[in-house]
Enzyme design. Structure first.
Site, PDB file in Angstrom:
ATOM      1  N   SER A  69       0.817  -1.214   0.000  1.00 39.96           N
ATOM      2  CA  SER A  69       0.000   0.000   0.000  1.00 39.96           C
ATOM      3  C   SER A  69       0.852   1.265   0.000  1.00 39.96           C
ATOM      4  CB  SER A  69      -0.937  -0.001   1.209  1.00 39.96           C
ATOM      5  OG  SER A  69      -1.815  -1.102   1.166  1.00 39.96           O
ATOM      6  N   HIS A 101       0.591   4.694   3.992  1.00 39.92           N
ATOM      7  CA  HIS A 101      -0.080   5.266   2.836  1.00 39.92           C
ATOM      8  C   HIS A 101       0.264   6.748   2.691  1.00 39.92           C
ATOM      9  CE1 HIS A 101      -3.496   2.047   2.824  1.00 39.92           C
ATOM     10  NE2 HIS A 101      -2.378   1.562   3.329  1.00 39.92           N
TER      11      HIS A 101
END
Length: 230
Positions: free
Chosen positions: A137, A202
């Site tokens: 991610s 992220h």
């Protein structure tokens, strides 16, 4: 909702994005084929643990024993197929056009180093020690950040369900990515997702991608001029 890219420019061969796609998928399949006891131990063997790398001694030890490489190996492990699928979809949507202008090797550096930077941010941000951090991610977030910096005026085609009909509209990519980034910040500091999902990875990956694209913009421009013959 279905998202597509409005990309009318001449396509060129891209190898890094398909290679990363295949590596992520094959790693998941091979891990899933292991015996249950071994499969459960895979994240502990190759994932990165929170609560470390916050001192000079911790860095020295991690470099000496090679565990610092877990910041990279963790990118290729995923908790389940939903986790993997989400990363693969966004890798294709944003990775292919980004690699087209950046080139394969520069894109590969963006993915790997951006993902490692995201994992490091999660290691430092998650307060609970020894939480296993896995997944691409952070790396995919770096790709999205670079896409925003490289294509600030691009538009994405979005199919929205409006009552009984599906409506296809084009909206600025910066708007959708901005909303995505805002959600990362909200999720990072609220709710039970903190710690269970490495939202700091992220956010850090996204910011890394923007900075990376801006710093390499001149080199990317030279590459494009050379490719076009002037």
């Amino acid at each position: 909702m279905f998202v597509g890219i409005d990309n009318r420019r001449k396509t060129t061969f891209r190898w890094a994005t398909p290679l990363l796609f295949a590596a992520l998928w094959l790693t998941y399949v091979l891990a899933a084929m292991r015996a249950p006891a071994l499969r459960e131990g895979t994240p502990l063997d190759w994932g990165v643990l929170s609560g470390g790398l916050d001192t000079a001694d911790a860095w020295h030890q991690a470099i000496a024993d090679g565990s610092v490489l877990r910041l990279f190996s963790a990118l290729f492990l995923h908790a389940d197929w939903v986790h993997l699928l989400g990363n693969l979809v966004f890798l294709l949507i944003f990775g292919l056009p980004a690699e087209r202008v950046m080139g394969g090797w520069r894109f590969l550096v963006l993915f790997l180093v951006g993902g490692a930077a995201g994992n490091l941010a999660a290691v430092l941000a998650i307060g609970a020690p020894d939480r296993v951090i896995i997944g691409a991610s952070g790396a995919v977030s770096a790709v999205i950040g670079a896409y925003l910096a490289l294509f600030p005026g691009a538009k994405l085609g979005v199919v929205l369900p409006l009552g009984l009909f599906l409506e296809f509209v084009r909206v600025p990519a910066s708007l959708l990515i901005g909303l995505w980034a805002l959600l990362q910040v909200v999720f990072a500091y609220s709710g039970p997702a903190f710690g269970a999902v490495a939202w700091p990875a992220h956010i850090a990956g996204f910011l890394f991608g923007i900075v990376f694209a801006l710093l390499t913009r001149a080199a990317i421009a030279r590459r494009l001029r050379h490719r076009r013959g002037y």
